[in-house]
Design an enzyme around this catalytic site. Sequence first.
Site, PDB file in Angstrom:
ATOM      1  N   HIS A 355      35.356  71.501  33.306  1.00 39.89           N
ATOM      2  CA  HIS A 355      35.068  72.760  33.497  1.00 39.89           C
ATOM      3  C   HIS A 355      33.935  73.313  32.485  1.00 39.89           C
ATOM      4  O   HIS A 355      33.920  74.680  32.737  1.00 39.89           O
ATOM      5  CB  HIS A 355      36.243  73.421  33.669  1.00 39.89           C
ATOM      6  CG  HIS A 355      36.837  72.984  34.848  1.00 39.89           C
ATOM      7  ND1 HIS A 355      37.036  73.658  36.128  1.00 39.89           N
ATOM      8  CD2 HIS A 355      38.086  72.197  34.766  1.00 39.89           C
ATOM      9  CE1 HIS A 355      38.055  73.380  36.794  1.00 39.89           C
ATOM     10  NE2 HIS A 355      38.527  72.294  36.341  1.00 39.89           N
ATOM     11  N   LYS A 544      35.169  89.649  34.936  1.00 37.24           N
ATOM     12  CA  LYS A 544      35.435  88.048  34.625  1.00 37.24           C
ATOM     13  C   LYS A 544      35.837  88.045  33.221  1.00 37.24           C
ATOM     14  O   LYS A 544      36.044  89.048  32.484  1.00 37.24           O
ATOM     15  CB  LYS A 544      34.218  87.326  34.919  1.00 37.24           C
ATOM     16  CG  LYS A 544      32.880  87.865  34.101  1.00 37.24           C
ATOM     17  CD  LYS A 544      31.683  87.348  34.060  1.00 37.24           C
ATOM     18  CE  LYS A 544      30.976  87.544  35.342  1.00 37.24           C
ATOM     19  NZ  LYS A 544      30.959  86.347  36.534  1.00 37.24           N
ATOM     20  N   ARG A 545      36.396  86.974  32.559  1.00 38.00           N
ATOM     21  CA  ARG A 545      36.655  86.917  30.974  1.00 38.00           C
ATOM     22  C   ARG A 545      35.453  87.405  30.258  1.00 38.00           C
ATOM     23  O   ARG A 545      34.561  87.256  30.543  1.00 38.00           O
ATOM     24  CB  ARG A 545      37.336  85.573  30.688  1.00 38.00           C
ATOM     25  CG  ARG A 545      38.595  85.101  31.135  1.00 38.00           C
ATOM     26  CD  ARG A 545      39.566  86.173  30.452  1.00 38.00           C
ATOM     27  NE  ARG A 545      39.769  85.945  29.189  1.00 38.00           N
ATOM     28  CZ  ARG A 545      40.829  85.373  28.760  1.00 38.00           C
ATOM     29  NH1 ARG A 545      41.921  84.862  29.604  1.00 38.00           N
ATOM     30  NH2 ARG A 545      41.042  85.171  27.401  1.00 38.00           N
ATOM     31  N   LYS A 550      28.580  84.876  29.237  1.00 39.75           N
ATOM     32  CA  LYS A 550      28.788  85.436  30.330  1.00 39.75           C
ATOM     33  C   LYS A 550      27.850  86.689  30.196  1.00 39.75           C
ATOM     34  O   LYS A 550      27.520  87.392  31.344  1.00 39.75           O
ATOM     35  CB  LYS A 550      29.983  85.922  30.804  1.00 39.75           C
ATOM     36  CG  LYS A 550      30.900  84.849  31.094  1.00 39.75           C
ATOM     37  CD  LYS A 550      32.468  84.941  31.512  1.00 39.75           C
ATOM     38  CE  LYS A 550      33.270  83.731  31.497  1.00 39.75           C
ATOM     39  NZ  LYS A 550      33.108  83.212  33.061  1.00 39.75           N
ATOM     40  N   THR A 652      33.524  81.561  40.070  1.00 44.37           N
ATOM     41  CA  THR A 652      34.388  81.690  41.595  1.00 44.37           C
ATOM     42  C   THR A 652      34.310  82.884  41.808  1.00 44.37           C
ATOM     43  O   THR A 652      34.572  83.379  42.983  1.00 44.37           O
ATOM     44  CB  THR A 652      35.425  80.756  41.385  1.00 44.37           C
ATOM     45  OG1 THR A 652      36.285  81.342  40.261  1.00 44.37           O
ATOM     46  CG2 THR A 652      35.259  79.305  41.680  1.00 44.37           C
ATOM     47  N   LYS A 656      33.890  85.237  45.755  1.00 50.89           N
ATOM     48  CA  LYS A 656      34.693  86.297  46.648  1.00 50.89           C
ATOM     49  C   LYS A 656      33.959  87.570  46.445  1.00 50.89           C
ATOM     50  O   LYS A 656      34.182  88.002  47.595  1.00 50.89           O
ATOM     51  CB  LYS A 656      35.953  86.751  45.280  1.00 50.89           C
ATOM     52  CG  LYS A 656      36.935  85.511  45.145  1.00 50.89           C
ATOM     53  CD  LYS A 656      37.471  85.538  43.916  1.00 50.89           C
ATOM     54  CE  LYS A 656      37.982  84.001  43.543  1.00 50.89           C
ATOM     55  NZ  LYS A 656      38.528  84.067  42.218  1.00 50.89           N
TER      56      LYS A 656
HETATM   57  C1  26Q Z   1      42.089  74.509  25.616  1.00 49.06           C
HETATM   58  C2  26Q Z   1      42.762  74.302  24.440  1.00 49.06           C
HETATM   59  C3  26Q Z   1      43.499  75.224  23.625  1.00 49.06           C
HETATM   60  C4  26Q Z   1      43.657  76.313  24.119  1.00 49.06           C
HETATM   61  C5  26Q Z   1      43.120  76.816  25.585  1.00 49.06           C
HETATM   62  C6  26Q Z   1      42.252  75.878  26.098  1.00 49.06           C
HETATM   63  C7  26Q Z   1      41.706  76.400  27.161  1.00 49.06           C
HETATM   64  C8  26Q Z   1      42.169  77.172  28.335  1.00 49.06           C
HETATM   65  C9  26Q Z   1      41.685  77.859  29.303  1.00 49.06           C
HETATM   66  C10 26Q Z   1      40.087  76.099  27.490  1.00 49.06           C
HETATM   67  C11 26Q Z   1      39.810  76.587  28.801  1.00 49.06           C
HETATM   68  C12 26Q Z   1      40.478  77.167  29.730  1.00 49.06           C
HETATM   69  C13 26Q Z   1      39.707  77.811  30.844  1.00 49.06           C
HETATM   70  C14 26Q Z   1      38.376  77.477  31.252  1.00 49.06           C
HETATM   71  C15 26Q Z   1      37.959  78.118  32.356  1.00 49.06           C
HETATM   72  O1  26Q Z   1      38.455  79.023  33.134  1.00 49.06           O
HETATM   73  N1  26Q Z   1      36.825  77.586  32.775  1.00 49.06           N
HETATM   74  C16 26Q Z   1      36.135  77.861  34.007  1.00 49.06           C
HETATM   75  O2  26Q Z   1      36.571  77.385  35.312  1.00 49.06           O
HETATM   76  C17 26Q Z   1      36.063  77.817  36.591  1.00 49.06           C
HETATM   77  C18 26Q Z   1      36.616  76.897  37.613  1.00 49.06           C
HETATM   78  O3  26Q Z   1      36.053  75.691  37.543  1.00 49.06           O
HETATM   79  C19 26Q Z   1      34.496  77.451  36.551  1.00 49.06           C
HETATM   80  O4  26Q Z   1      34.095  78.223  37.697  1.00 49.06           O
HETATM   81  C20 26Q Z   1      33.836  78.552  35.264  1.00 49.06           C
HETATM   82  O5  26Q Z   1      32.642  78.459  35.240  1.00 49.06           O
HETATM   83  C21 26Q Z   1      34.558  77.940  34.065  1.00 49.06           C
HETATM   84  O6  26Q Z   1      34.136  78.888  33.000  1.00 49.06           O
END
Ligand code: 26Q
Length: 811
Positions: A355, A544-545, A550, A652, A656
């Site tokens: 991702h 979004k986050r 972004k 995503t 929406k």
């Molecule tokens: C990893 C290690 C330690 C702590 C936290 C994490 C961690 C947690 C959540 C790393 C990444 C995430 C989340 C990532 C995320 O939401 N990515 C998004 O995924 C979507 C679904 O595929 C995409 O549409 C987005 O582009 C992407 O940013």
Amino acid sequence: MTISKAAYMERAITDKLMIHFGKTPDQASESEMVKTCALVIRDQMAISEVETRKKTLKNHKKQVHYLSLEFLMGRSLMKNAFNLGVLPQLKEALEHLGFNASDIFEAEPDAALGNGGLGRLAACYLEAMTTLEIPATGYSICYELGIFKQKIIDGYQVELPDNWREVGDAWLLPKPEEAEEVLFGGQVQQYWENGKARVVLEGATKVTAVPCDMIIAGYKTKHTNVLRLWDAKTAMPVDMSFYSRGEYVKAVEEQAMAESISKVLYPEDKHSEGKSLRLKQQYFFVSATIQSVVRKHLATYGTLDNFHEKNAIQINDTHPTLVIPELMRIFMDVHGMSWDKAWSITTKSVAYTNHTVMWEALERWSQTLIERRVPRIYQIICEIARRWQEKCEKFYNNDETKVRDLAILWDGEVRMANLCVAAGMAVNGVSGLHSEILKDDVFKYFYQMNPEKFQNVTNGIDHRRWLAEINPGLDALIQECTGSDKYLSHASELQKFDKFADDKSVQEKLAAIKLENKKSFAEYLYKEQGVVIDPNSLFDVQAKRLHEYKRQLLNVMHIIYLYQKLHDDPNLVIQPQTFLFGAKAAPGYDVAKRIIRLINSLAKAIENDPVCRDRLKVVFMENYRVSLAEHLMPAAELSEQISTAGKEASGTGNMKFMMNGALTIGTLDGANVEMHDLLGDENMFLFGLHADEVVSMKREGYNPQRIYSQDDRIRRILDQMRNGFGDGERFEGLYNRLLMGVGGSPADDFMLLADFDSYAEAHRRMAETYHDKALWNKISIHNIARSGLFAADRAIAQYADNIWHAEHKKI
Ligand code: 26Q
């Protein structure tokens, strides 16, 4: 006498309320009513769940196991009632009992066990897998606290705990009899027994994993699936030896330590420091899951030889990577399999979805930490890494740079993504562009070794939730125009709506629906936050986050530009616009928090400025989450999907917005590329550098200071940002980041200044188009009609066909 469905539902609710709370409807609070309804619906699903399980086992169907540290489920009451086809009677029953049905739905807390896109994707996919009748289970942690609740106090983000389980528990079925034990620490002992090497762990700490199952309903099917959430409990809740020795505190401490594993979701959505607790969470849920999967497989088939034929394990990013060594451990240490056989089955069972392409976000763990926490797993990783390196050296003739790039262990660290690609049966990206970048760049040497492993599955969303359920007005119009409700099961039917694009009466109906939705959202926002917005202004949304890539800051720069333009010429005629921001910042991400503070300074300055009155408005929506998104999407008219090209894997949220008729202003990044393929230049507002241009401009030496000194608009915007808006807050740090670069990161790393001109130009085109109401509505219809590609059903069918090789209902 026949009793109506609503009366039947009403009876079920009153009975349940009495049994569970000892109350009659007139005594029940809204929360109690939510729980009661959840229990009634859960009962219905539990019956189907038993049936589904029986059928899956009897037919020896291949099962899918979807592992994710996040499932951002949101609310379930309306969703489940909708999918089960009992929503009308539930509403009627509630009203008849003297409740306002929408107040009850609104009182349900979100199950917010996720950060953003990746977690919400997992939730949409569970729904689609169920609707397509794939025997599938989701696995995660039963966090006591989901993503923090965001408050804005004096313009600053403040984080509060999210105790979702008080009410949310009603959806969970604890299964203590299916608990598993997970071991941490200890020493690995190897010895010989009957001519075979045996491995055991001595002196390890045991943590019990208790499953809490959430049943998932599909649309128009009796098939159900389960989301299995593991709760961490100490293996010895009352250690009498401690108590009797008077070490009461120590006993309680042990308990707290074990149970801290499922306490809280990590609120970082990019990997930061390798925290020990996070590693424990990962191994805890992976080990419990794999033990449970293997146990059930053996109970059905009596052998592990066909494990890969009957199970596909999909891992959502690298967070569950430890499934790979854990499968090896169970196959070898528990079931006596040889390395080669265990490896052969493991590598035919696990598939990995990536991702992110940002280097700093790829997970790496310190070898010593892994060795200390899970020593046997560490040994297995070392052996996988050694064999893999041999293979790479052979393939690439000992080319050192390539072997280093491919390594699983390097420089004291375990590279999780490399382990996943080396061991996975498939690797996929989440949009066309993203998957190409994986092959050409991030994993290029892997790709040359095993091109057949690499696939693309463009993300999708649950269109039943994100269109039909949240936007009933639009749902009705689509059904009227396409002649049926078929689009709910077959999203491609939405195409039939396309031919109404030029139909004046449909355009007007669509406009009326949007206006109604904007009014409802304005009311909602007033109720939640006390903010007044004008439904007749253009609703321009970025939700979004919060992340620098972004580029919320680019959006802010442009609003400052409009603000300054109005001040230069107070008689300027501009389209009245409301800019809505929604974003949580990771608590430790200072720059992101600063950007939130800036948005709030700007919002206040504009609010108090007579020149801007009725023309510009900026609102920071507090606590952006699934349930807020459900109110927001139907009301949005313009979606800001403006990341630096090459950085957003998919995106995503934008799907929406599109489905609900918003137009997109965006870069050619992530799934915007597919959107643009469907819509063409004329139906979206594209701007900015392309991914390859970003790369080459950086290579050739990008100089934001030159743009600053040559472009008066940009200089004024940045100077204003540095000096702030007169509320005592200055944003010199952000200014410096754009011009000087701070703390090792280059100046304007995300190319805001490079794209500003093109962005402002796209906004001009947008405002002009908005002026032509017929044209805008026409484009909106094209957006809705062509959004069927982004249905999760389509994505899941691709996973099932190309990766899992699992049967599914055809769409
Ligand atoms: C990893 C290690 C330690 C702590 C936290 C994490 C961690 C947690 C959540 C790393 C990444 C995430 C989340 C990532 C995320 O939401 N990515 C998004 O995924 C979507 C679904 O595929 C995409 O549409 C987005 O582009 C992407 O940013």
